[in-house]
Design a protein around this motif. Structure first.
Motif, PDB file in Angstrom:
ATOM      1  N   CYS A  35       0.264  -2.499  -4.620  1.00  0.00           N
ATOM      2  CA  CYS A  35      -0.805  -3.292  -4.019  1.00  0.00           C
ATOM      3  C   CYS A  35      -0.252  -4.702  -3.833  1.00  0.00           C
ATOM      4  O   CYS A  35       0.696  -5.098  -4.504  1.00  0.00           O
ATOM      5  CB  CYS A  35      -2.012  -3.308  -4.951  1.00  0.00           C
ATOM      6  SG  CYS A  35      -2.741  -1.668  -5.138  1.00  0.00           S
ATOM      7  N   LYS A  88      -2.813  -4.893  -8.809  1.00  0.00           N
ATOM      8  CA  LYS A  88      -3.870  -3.885  -8.584  1.00  0.00           C
ATOM      9  C   LYS A  88      -4.572  -4.190  -7.257  1.00  0.00           C
ATOM     10  O   LYS A  88      -4.574  -5.329  -6.806  1.00  0.00           O
ATOM     11  CB  LYS A  88      -4.884  -3.957  -9.729  1.00  0.00           C
ATOM     12  CG  LYS A  88      -4.302  -3.565 -11.064  1.00  0.00           C
ATOM     13  CD  LYS A  88      -5.378  -3.494 -12.145  1.00  0.00           C
ATOM     14  CE  LYS A  88      -4.814  -2.995 -13.454  1.00  0.00           C
ATOM     15  NZ  LYS A  88      -3.711  -3.879 -13.983  1.00  0.00           N
ATOM     16  N   CYS A  89      -5.169  -3.136  -6.668  1.00  0.00           N
ATOM     17  CA  CYS A  89      -5.892  -3.339  -5.400  1.00  0.00           C
ATOM     18  C   CYS A  89      -7.350  -3.708  -5.685  1.00  0.00           C
ATOM     19  O   CYS A  89      -7.845  -3.475  -6.771  1.00  0.00           O
ATOM     20  CB  CYS A  89      -5.838  -2.080  -4.550  1.00  0.00           C
ATOM     21  SG  CYS A  89      -4.251  -1.893  -3.710  1.00  0.00           S
ATOM     22  N   THR A 145      -6.087   2.217   1.073  1.00  0.00           N
ATOM     23  CA  THR A 145      -6.548   0.958   0.486  1.00  0.00           C
ATOM     24  C   THR A 145      -6.040   0.794  -0.945  1.00  0.00           C
ATOM     25  O   THR A 145      -6.341  -0.184  -1.615  1.00  0.00           O
ATOM     26  CB  THR A 145      -8.086   0.879   0.496  1.00  0.00           C
ATOM     27  OG1 THR A 145      -8.574   2.080  -0.104  1.00  0.00           O
ATOM     28  CG2 THR A 145      -8.621   0.770   1.910  1.00  0.00           C
ATOM     29  N   THR A 146      -5.280   1.781  -1.408  1.00  0.00           N
ATOM     30  CA  THR A 146      -4.606   1.632  -2.694  1.00  0.00           C
ATOM     31  C   THR A 146      -3.158   2.038  -2.450  1.00  0.00           C
ATOM     32  O   THR A 146      -2.834   2.469  -1.351  1.00  0.00           O
ATOM     33  CB  THR A 146      -5.292   2.508  -3.756  1.00  0.00           C
ATOM     34  OG1 THR A 146      -4.650   2.266  -5.013  1.00  0.00           O
ATOM     35  CG2 THR A 146      -5.177   3.992  -3.441  1.00  0.00           C
ATOM     36  N   ALA A 147      -2.269   1.883  -3.428  1.00  0.00           N
ATOM     37  CA  ALA A 147      -0.868   2.184  -3.156  1.00  0.00           C
ATOM     38  C   ALA A 147      -0.563   3.662  -3.413  1.00  0.00           C
ATOM     39  O   ALA A 147      -0.989   4.232  -4.419  1.00  0.00           O
ATOM     40  CB  ALA A 147       0.030   1.301  -4.005  1.00  0.00           C
ATOM     41  N   TYR A 184       0.815  -1.222   0.000  1.00  0.00           N
ATOM     42  CA  TYR A 184       0.000   0.000   0.000  1.00  0.00           C
ATOM     43  C   TYR A 184       0.852   1.277   0.000  1.00  0.00           C
ATOM     44  O   TYR A 184       0.319   2.368   0.109  1.00  0.00           O
ATOM     45  CB  TYR A 184      -1.018   0.009   1.156  1.00  0.00           C
ATOM     46  CG  TYR A 184      -1.923  -1.206   1.086  1.00  0.00           C
ATOM     47  CD1 TYR A 184      -2.873  -1.323   0.067  1.00  0.00           C
ATOM     48  CD2 TYR A 184      -1.796  -2.258   1.994  1.00  0.00           C
ATOM     49  CE1 TYR A 184      -3.682  -2.447  -0.042  1.00  0.00           C
ATOM     50  CE2 TYR A 184      -2.600  -3.384   1.894  1.00  0.00           C
ATOM     51  CZ  TYR A 184      -3.534  -3.471   0.877  1.00  0.00           C
ATOM     52  OH  TYR A 184      -4.323  -4.591   0.767  1.00  0.00           O
TER      53      TYR A 184
END
Ligand SMILES: *[C@@H]1O[C@H](CO)[C@@H](O)[C@H](O)[C@H]1NC(C)=O
Ligand SMILES: *[C@@H]1O[C@H](CO)[C@@H](O)[C@H](O)[C@H]1NC(C)=O
Ligand SMILES: *[C@@H]1O[C@H](CO)[C@@H](O)[C@H](O)[C@H]1NC(C)=O
Ligand SMILES: *[C@@H]1O[C@H](CO)[C@@H](O)[C@H](O)[C@H]1NC(C)=O
Ligand SMILES: *[C@@H]1O[C@H](CO)[C@@H](O)[C@H](O)[C@H]1NC(C)=O
Ligand SMILES: *[C@@H]1O[C@H](CO)[C@@H](O)[C@H](O)[C@H]1NC(C)=O
Ligand SMILES: *[C@@H]1O[C@H](CO)[C@@H](O)[C@H](O)[C@H]1NC(C)=O
Ligand SMILES: *[C@@H]1O[C@H](CO)[C@@H](O)[C@H](O)[C@H]1NC(C)=O
Ligand SMILES: *[C@@H]1O[C@H](CO)[C@@H](O)[C@H](O)[C@H]1NC(C)=O
Ligand SMILES: *[C@@H]1O[C@H](CO)[C@@H](O)[C@H](O)[C@H]1NC(C)=O
Ligand SMILES: *[C@@H]1O[C@H](CO)[C@@H](O)[C@H](O)[C@H]1NC(C)=O
Ligand SMILES: *[C@@H]1O[C@H](CO)[C@@H](O)[C@H](O)[C@H]1NC(C)=O
Ligand SMILES: [Cu+2]
Length: 547
Positions: A80, A546-547, A378-380, A76
């Motif tokens: 991800c 990908k998240c 919740t994402t990078a 993160y």
């Protein structure tokens, strides 16, 4: 120069230690994980395939990742996670670095079993600045839990309490003879007399700084965090999680009629519980008459400093100096563009209304930098930054100074509650940074091994009590300070570091005690692109998860 290709299959593996068998997460079924061996200048490709139910990322601890932040690994932050069934190839080049580093998982507490040495040899036709050793041996310290460490941290975060501690320390995965049901799992270093061995010490333990010593043998320290240092002798090494230390071991000129224990156990100054146990391995001389494998010959034990030997630690860490030669210069920034003062330490967050919590005074434990407990997005961050989509993911107002002043190492403030945020400091390319890390003794004085991703830094000063910006800089060493990627902020004290922000990307800085990181003792630096084409972050690889 070559392209080195490694394959890492993340899979479950049954391992038995201390009479407990458990299914742990491994690379290629090996525990500890395999060695990554390369040469300065090599391009490294590591293809990681995830065959376990957990999300996984791997981090190449101490590798500079010049313009290749996509390969750094903290979940993160730069990527991800690699989800179950997915594959990601880490692609980076080892530039101007040689020595010992290590790789480890960088998500939750998976690094408790996912770790292994990185060994970088000097370029071909290049040599060490010390006599070529007869043999080189990695010695990687770890922590063993009889239970699943993921359950340990997840329960702690739920209840707000400090997590349960490990059941043993290990040397190369082996706890050794001082634990119950463990003497067959003992690391043995077999040596010949009159030779010099290079021991590549790595502390991959989760939450503990360690003292290490070998009975009746002096060690010569020659390198720290993959940077050569001025050699010095010591009987005891202190190594924090995240640090690597190369030492020369000169064996006795004759066959001694004895075996020698090498032991490691914690340096600890905090107030909570800790794993107060000792890992041991055996140094044995390989004699032709084979006396050394005879258990009847004497076995000598080393003496380690007291658990809380802060004076010893301060003296020891001050001995580290850069070589600062023409070939290995110490490029310490002599002028400073931006100054930062960060407090690091523990605090608390309120207990949710419908719960009872087991942290300090019924709250939950937290940890912070400048009172900000960093919440993972919740994402990078790196993707959000690169694609200009930071809105709602992170802010760029990370405080450059503590929000309120108090006696950091004296009576704690009456409010220990920390705030939380996902925020970063933005630095223009090639900014010279001076950062003072001040420990806070809010919940008791404790040292914190701070690790910076993407850079090495110079440790220009350290001291006890509160940093004094008027007096302390006069004593800074701007000539031959040690250059490293992880530094212990002294218990009840401060440390000053300088670095040149010459690597564009998003870079995590955090405590290398995983429990403190989990509680939020982490933050991010964003280093902008420079004007020239070779000063820009490269675009992401197409297999980036990908998240
Ligand atoms: C681990 O042990 C369990 C129980 O004995 C067994 O079912 C499982 O197949 C083993 N796993 C591996 C990877 O060997
Ligand atoms: C690795 O990254 C470099 C750029 O840094 C790129 O030229 C190369 O094609 C990449 N290799 C692979 C196998 O992705
Ligand atoms: C090892 O050191 C102890 C004292 O610490 C000493 O009594 C002993 O003779 C030494 N043994 C050898 C073989 O050097
Ligand atoms: C750690 O264990 C040793 C015995 O191995 C004991 O003497 C010492 O008091 C313990 N220290 C702490 C702080 O628990
Ligand atoms: C270390 O602990 C011992 C025993 O608890 C105590 O007497 C001593 O003052 C402590 N030393 C330091 C440097 O804190
Ligand atoms: C640390 O070094 C100082 C100065 O050399 C010395 O006086 C002191 O005894 C040392 N302390 C420890 C614990 O080794
Ligand atoms: C407490 O409240 C949270 C939401 O604030 C909820 O998710 C959780 O299930 C509740 N726990 C209990 C034990 O009621
Ligand atoms: C816990 O509460 C007591 C009494 O209210 C107070 O004296 C103490 O400082 C508090 N401790 C922490 C860690 O907040
Ligand atoms: C901070 O607290 C320490 C320990 O109580 C004390 O020795 C020191 O004088 C205090 N410093 C200031 C600036 O008040
Ligand atoms: C806490 O300290 C602040 C200032 O130091 C003071 O204004 C406040 O009244 C104190 N609160 C309590 C509950 O003691
Ligand atoms: C951060 O703080 C907010 C507001 O106090 C709270 O709602 C949220 O749950 C916290 N987030 C984390 C990750 O602790
Ligand atoms: C794995 O990561 C993805 C992407 O962030 C997330 O949606 C998912 O909940 C995670 N799964 C687990 C088991 O943590
Ligand atoms: Cu810490």
């Amino acid at each position: 120069m070559c392209v080195c290709i490694f394959f890492c299959k993340i899979k479950l593996q049954n391992v038995t230690r201390l009479c407990h068998t458990k299914s742990l997460i491994s690379v290629n079924g090996q525990f500890p994980g395999p060695r990554l061996v390369a040469r300065e200048g090599d391009q490294v490709l590591v293809k990681v395939v995830n065959h376990v139910p957990n999300n996984v990322t791997l981090h190449w601890h101490g590798i500079r990742q010049l313009r290749s932040g996509w390969a750094d690994g903290p979940a993160y932050i730069t990527q991800c996670p690699i989800q179950t069934g997915q594959t990601y190839t880490y692609n980076f080049t080892i530039t101007s670095q040689r020595g010992t580093l290590f790789w480890h998982a960088h998500i939750s507490w998976l690094r408790s079993t996912l770790y292994g040495p990185i060994i970088i040899f000097p370029k071909r036709n290049d040599s060490y600045p010390f006599k070529k050793p007869y043999k080189e041996v990695p010695i990687i310290f770890g922590e063993w839990w009889n239970v699943d460490p993921e359950a340990v941290i997840s329960q702690a975060l739920q209840t707000g309490a400090g997590p349960n501690v490990s059941d043993a320390y290990t040397i190369n995965g082996l706890p050794g003879p001082l634990y119950n049901c463990s003497s067959k799992d003992t690391f043995r270093l077999k040596v010949k007399p009159g030779k010099t061995y290079l021991l590549r010490l790595i502390n991959a333990a989760l939450n503990d700084e360690l003292f290490f010593s070998i009975a009746n043998h002096t060690l010569t320290i020659v390198e720290a965090d993959a940077v050569y240092v001025k050699p010095f002798n010591t009987n005891v090494v202190l190594i924090t999680p995240g640090q690597t230390t190369n030492v020369l071991l000169k064996t006795k000129p004759y066959f001694p009629n004895a075996n020698f224990l090498m032991t490691a156990r914690p340096y600890f100054t905090g107030q909570g519980t800790f794993d107060n146990s000792t890992v041991a391995g055996i140094l044995q001389y390989d004699s032709p008459s084979n006396h050394s494998s005879n258990n009847k010959i004497p076995l000598f034990k080393p003496t380690l400093p007291p658990i809380n030997a802060t004076g010893f630690v301060a003296n020891f860490t001050r001995k580290f100096r850069s070589l600062a030669t023409a070939k290995f210069p110490a490029n310490v920034p002599q002028t400073v563009d931006k100054r930062f003062f960060f407090t690091v330490g523990l605090g608390s967050t309120p207990c949710p209304k419908n719960m009872t919590c087991q942290g300090p005074n019924g709250t939950k434990f937290a940890a912070s930098v400048n009172n900000v407990s960093f919440a993972l997005p919740t994402t990078a961050l790196l993707q959000s930054y690169f694609f200009g989509q930071s809105y709602g993911v992170y802010t760029t107002n990370f405080p450059t100074n503590p929000p309120f002043l108090f006696n950091y190492t004296g009576t704690p403030p009456n409010n220990t509650v920390v705030s939380n945020a996902t925020s970063a400091v933005v630095l223009p390319f090639n900014t010279t940074v001076e950062l003072v890390l001040q420990e806070t003794s809010i919940l008791g004085a404790e040292s914190h091994p701070l690790h910076l991703h993407g850079f090495n830094f110079f440790v220009v000063g350290e001291g006890f009590g509160n940093y004094d910006p008027n007096k302390d800089p006069a004593n800074f060493n701007l000539v031959d300070p040690v250059e490293r990627n992880t530094v212990g902020v002294p218990s009840g004290g401060w440390v000053a570091i300088r670095f040149l922000a010459d690597n564009p990307g998003v870079w995590l800085m955090h405590c290398h005690f995983d429990v403190h990181t989990s509680w939020g003792l982490r933050m991010a630096w964003i280093v902008l692109d420079g004007p020239l084409p070779n000063q820009k972050l490269l675009p992401p690889p197409c297999d980036l998860p990908k998240c």
